[in-house]
Design an enzyme around this catalytic site. Structure first.
Site, mmCIF file in Angstrom:
data_model
loop_
_atom_site.group_PDB
_atom_site.id
_atom_site.type_symbol
_atom_site.label_atom_id
_atom_site.label_comp_id
_atom_site.label_asym_id
_atom_site.label_seq_id
_atom_site.Cartn_x
_atom_site.Cartn_y
_atom_site.Cartn_z
ATOM 1 C CD GLU A 181 67.720 10.810 63.330
ATOM 2 O OE1 GLU A 181 68.724 11.542 63.403
ATOM 3 O OE2 GLU A 181 67.446 10.123 62.339
ATOM 4 C CE LYS A 223 66.780 13.215 60.803
ATOM 5 N NZ LYS A 223 67.867 13.840 60.054
HETATM 6 P P1 13P Z 1 67.657 9.778 56.004
HETATM 7 O O1 13P Z 1 66.665 10.850 55.620
HETATM 8 O O2 13P Z 1 68.470 9.301 54.849
HETATM 9 O O3 13P Z 1 67.023 8.695 56.821
HETATM 10 O O4 13P Z 1 68.743 10.460 56.922
HETATM 11 C C1 13P Z 1 68.330 11.324 57.892
HETATM 12 C C2 13P Z 1 69.254 11.258 59.025
HETATM 13 O O5 13P Z 1 69.876 12.215 59.376
HETATM 14 C C3 13P Z 1 69.369 9.977 59.743
HETATM 15 O O6 13P Z 1 70.024 10.194 60.948
#
Ligand code: 13P
Length: 343
Positions: A181, A223
């Site tokens: 991510e 992600k």
């Molecule tokens: P949000 O969808 O609220 O951005 O959170 C996703 C997430 O896991 C951020 O690390």
């Protein structure tokens, strides 16, 4: 081993399903609870998350996996059943956030690097025993104000890419699928094209680092942020432009060997997060599944409906089920505003 990684990654992007990010750290969940005037005690956190995981309609039909915080992975429901068991019983896969948060990056004022690599091999072994089959590590990239070309620095992006790859390689060694991510924040007054450029550069660096560190892409999930106008930018791009630019950016940077891309919501409204995802799936054929891994955009309505009170659980579960269904539809490009309002 590679086979298990691949089959878990594939299951995480089962058609019409996506991931529930319920891994808010102690600090973040306190902020969420403050917004509904509820104290963040261990028992309230258990009650709230148990309510979500027992929302069988949402979980069985639209949720492929749930990202948990360390405390939740070890927690038991009111009746003594481990929360992990409740999740698995719905058919969803439990996962674990393993990073220790974004900390100030030395020598780069205003920029962050994510920490948490020390002892990670041992932590993975324990998490696997506790039932986690995938993990998450979030890197944070901040875009400076319009006109400041200095932020983000290539140094910040590379430091984060390196850490993401270290995390991912160690995860696969432990037979755990890494969710990679790199989040380019939507905060700021930059326009959508600046977000595109920063996201493209970031993803190129991330995939170079993953390659260098021998990560098997077939056993990973990406992600990313969507390519959006900064939240304070006066010109806000519409749904079509966001969908086009996000898919173009991903096609330039993400190898086709990656089974799935599950977006974060990042502060978008619930409906924008759904509309953008649906438009991407409706407009484009992509080599990877495109789905969701939302925190706020899946939970906001349910959190509000719950309001910290046991008597509101059924209402909160139906709010969660609605949002999960809308995003499940978006994951196959089938969402529209009429369906949204029909509820
Ligand atoms: P949000 O969808 O609220 O951005 O959170 C996703 C997430 O896991 C951020 O690390």
């Amino acid at each position: 081993m590679t086979e298990q990684l691949e089959s878990v990654a594939q299951a995480m992007v089962t058609a019409g399903k996506g991931i529930l990010a319920a891994d808010e750290s102690t600090g973040t969940i306190k902020k969420r609870f403050d917004s509904i005037g509820t104290e963040s005690t261990e028992d309230n956190r258990r009650a709230y998350r148990e309510m979500l995981f027992r929302s069988t309609e949402a979980m069985r039909n639209y949720i492929s996996g749930v990202i948990l915080f360390d405390e939740t992975l070890r927690q038991k429901a009111k009746d003594g059943t481990p929360l992990v068991q409740i999740i698995s019983d719905t058919g969803a896969i439990p996962g674990i956030k393993v990073d220790k948060g974004a900390k100030d990056l030395a020598g780069a004022p205003g920029e962050k690097v994510t920490e948490g690599l020390d002892g990670l091999r041992e932590r993975y072994a324990e998490y696997y025993e506790l039932g986690a089959r995938f993990a998450k590590w979030r890197a944070v990239i901040t875009i400076g104000s319009q006109g400041s070309a200095a932020m983000p620095s290539a140094y910040c992006i590379r430091a984060n890419a390196h850490a993401l790859a270290r995390y991912a390689a160690l995860a696969q060694d432990a037979n755990i699928v890494p969710i990679v991510e790199p989040e380019v924040l939507m905060d700021g007054d930059h326009d959508i094209d600046r977000c595109f450029d920063v996201t493209e550069f970031t993803l190129r660096e991330v995939y170079a680092a993953l390659y260098e560190q021998r990560v098997k892409l077939e056993g990973t999930i990406l992600k990313p942020n969507m390519v959006l106008s900064g939240s304070d930018c006066p010109a806000q791009a519409g749904v079509q432009e966001v969908a086009e630019k996000t898919v173009m950016c991903l096609k330039r940077t993400v190898p086709a060997a990656v089974p799935g891309i599950c977006f974060l919501s990042g502060g978008q409204s619930d409906e924008d997060a759904t509309a953008h995802l649906s438009a991407m799936n409706a407009m484009f054929d992509s080599p990877w599944a495109l789905s969701f891994s939302y925190g706020r955009a899946l939970q906001a309505a349910a959190l509000k409906a719950w309001g910290g009170k046991a008597e509101n659980e059924a209402m909160a579960q139906s709010a969660f089920a609605h949002r999960a269904r809308m995003n499940g539809l978006a994951a196959s490009g089938q969402w529209n505003t009429e369906l949204e309002q029909a509820a």
